[in-house]
Design a protein around this motif. Structure first.
Motif, PDB file in Angstrom:
ATOM      1  N   LEU A  30       1.112  -1.255   0.141  1.00 17.02           N
ATOM      2  CA  LEU A  30       0.363  -0.026  -0.063  1.00 17.02           C
ATOM      3  C   LEU A  30       0.601   1.615   0.344  1.00 17.02           C
ATOM      4  N   VAL A  34       0.715   4.114  -3.133  1.00 15.02           N
ATOM      5  CA  VAL A  34       0.111   5.989  -2.605  1.00 15.02           C
ATOM      6  C   VAL A  34       1.429   6.112  -2.817  1.00 15.02           C
ATOM      7  N   CYS A  57      -8.477   6.347  -7.597  1.00 13.55           N
ATOM      8  CA  CYS A  57      -7.637   5.208  -6.338  1.00 13.55           C
ATOM      9  C   CYS A  57      -7.306   5.458  -5.269  1.00 13.55           C
ATOM     10  N   THR A  60     -10.945   5.332  -3.121  1.00 15.39           N
ATOM     11  CA  THR A  60     -11.263   3.786  -2.943  1.00 15.39           C
ATOM     12  C   THR A  60      -9.895   3.822  -1.571  1.00 15.39           C
ATOM     13  N   LEU A  61      -8.681   3.761  -1.789  1.00 15.79           N
ATOM     14  CA  LEU A  61      -7.612   3.783  -0.429  1.00 15.79           C
ATOM     15  C   LEU A  61      -7.843   4.396   0.467  1.00 15.79           C
ATOM     16  N   GLU A  64      -8.868   3.255   4.464  1.00 16.73           N
ATOM     17  CA  GLU A  64      -7.924   2.063   5.193  1.00 16.73           C
ATOM     18  C   GLU A  64      -6.908   3.779   5.796  1.00 16.73           C
ATOM     19  N   VAL A  67      -3.797   3.925   5.144  1.00 13.98           N
ATOM     20  CA  VAL A  67      -3.270   4.642   3.666  1.00 13.98           C
ATOM     21  C   VAL A  67      -3.083   6.152   3.737  1.00 13.98           C
TER      22      VAL A  67
END
Length: 147
Positions: A30, A34, A57, A60-61, A64, A67
């Motif tokens: 991840l 990033v 992207c 969505t990421l 978390e 992230v």
């Protein structure tokens, strides 16, 4: 399709031997993703697709926490993208950028930055000038709520 590679579980190869090979963790992967997205926002590899792809992207990421904390170093890369939109594509980009800023606001270091940056006035300008409900509605920020 069956892989010929042995399957690893808790450092033990399928045949019972101890493994000394450690692959990257999900957090390592991840972080690399990033980092690549951060690079795309700074210097897109494709003139028209780099930034929209990176923002899509990130939308969505950034759900978390790991992230979000990795992306904190973005230092306002998203802020210039928060401007009133005039086309369908820019409306989508604007929506996803605002979503990214909102998701980042769940990270403590970002809250102070947002309070002292031009982000909030820009967000207010977008809401005032946008004719698209997707961008200006409270449902845009809370898509699963019954507001």
């Amino acid at each position: 399709m069956v892989s010929a590679r042995p399957r690893y579980q808790d450092d033990i190869v399928a045949n019972g031997e101890a493994s000394k090979i450690r692959g990257p963790t999900i957090n390592d992967v991840l972080k690399e993703v990033v980092d690549w997205l951060y690079t795309q926002l700074k210097k897109p590899s494709h003139p028209s697709c780099g930034i929209p792809t990176a923002i899509n992207c990130l939308a969505t990421l950034l759900k978390e926490p790991v992230v979000r904390s990795s992306f904190v170093r973005a230092d306002g890369l998203l802020i210039p993208l928060i401007t009133p939109a005039s086309t369908q594509q820019s409306n989508q980009l604007l929506y996803e950028t605002c979503l990214c800023v909102w998701l980042l606001s769940y990270c403590e270091p970002v809250i102070e930055y947002l309070a002292t940056s031009r982000a909030l006035p820009r967000l207010v300008d977008v809401v005032k000038s946008s004719t698209k409900e997707k961008v200006s509605s409270s449902n845009a920020l809370y898509p699963n709520s019954a507001l």
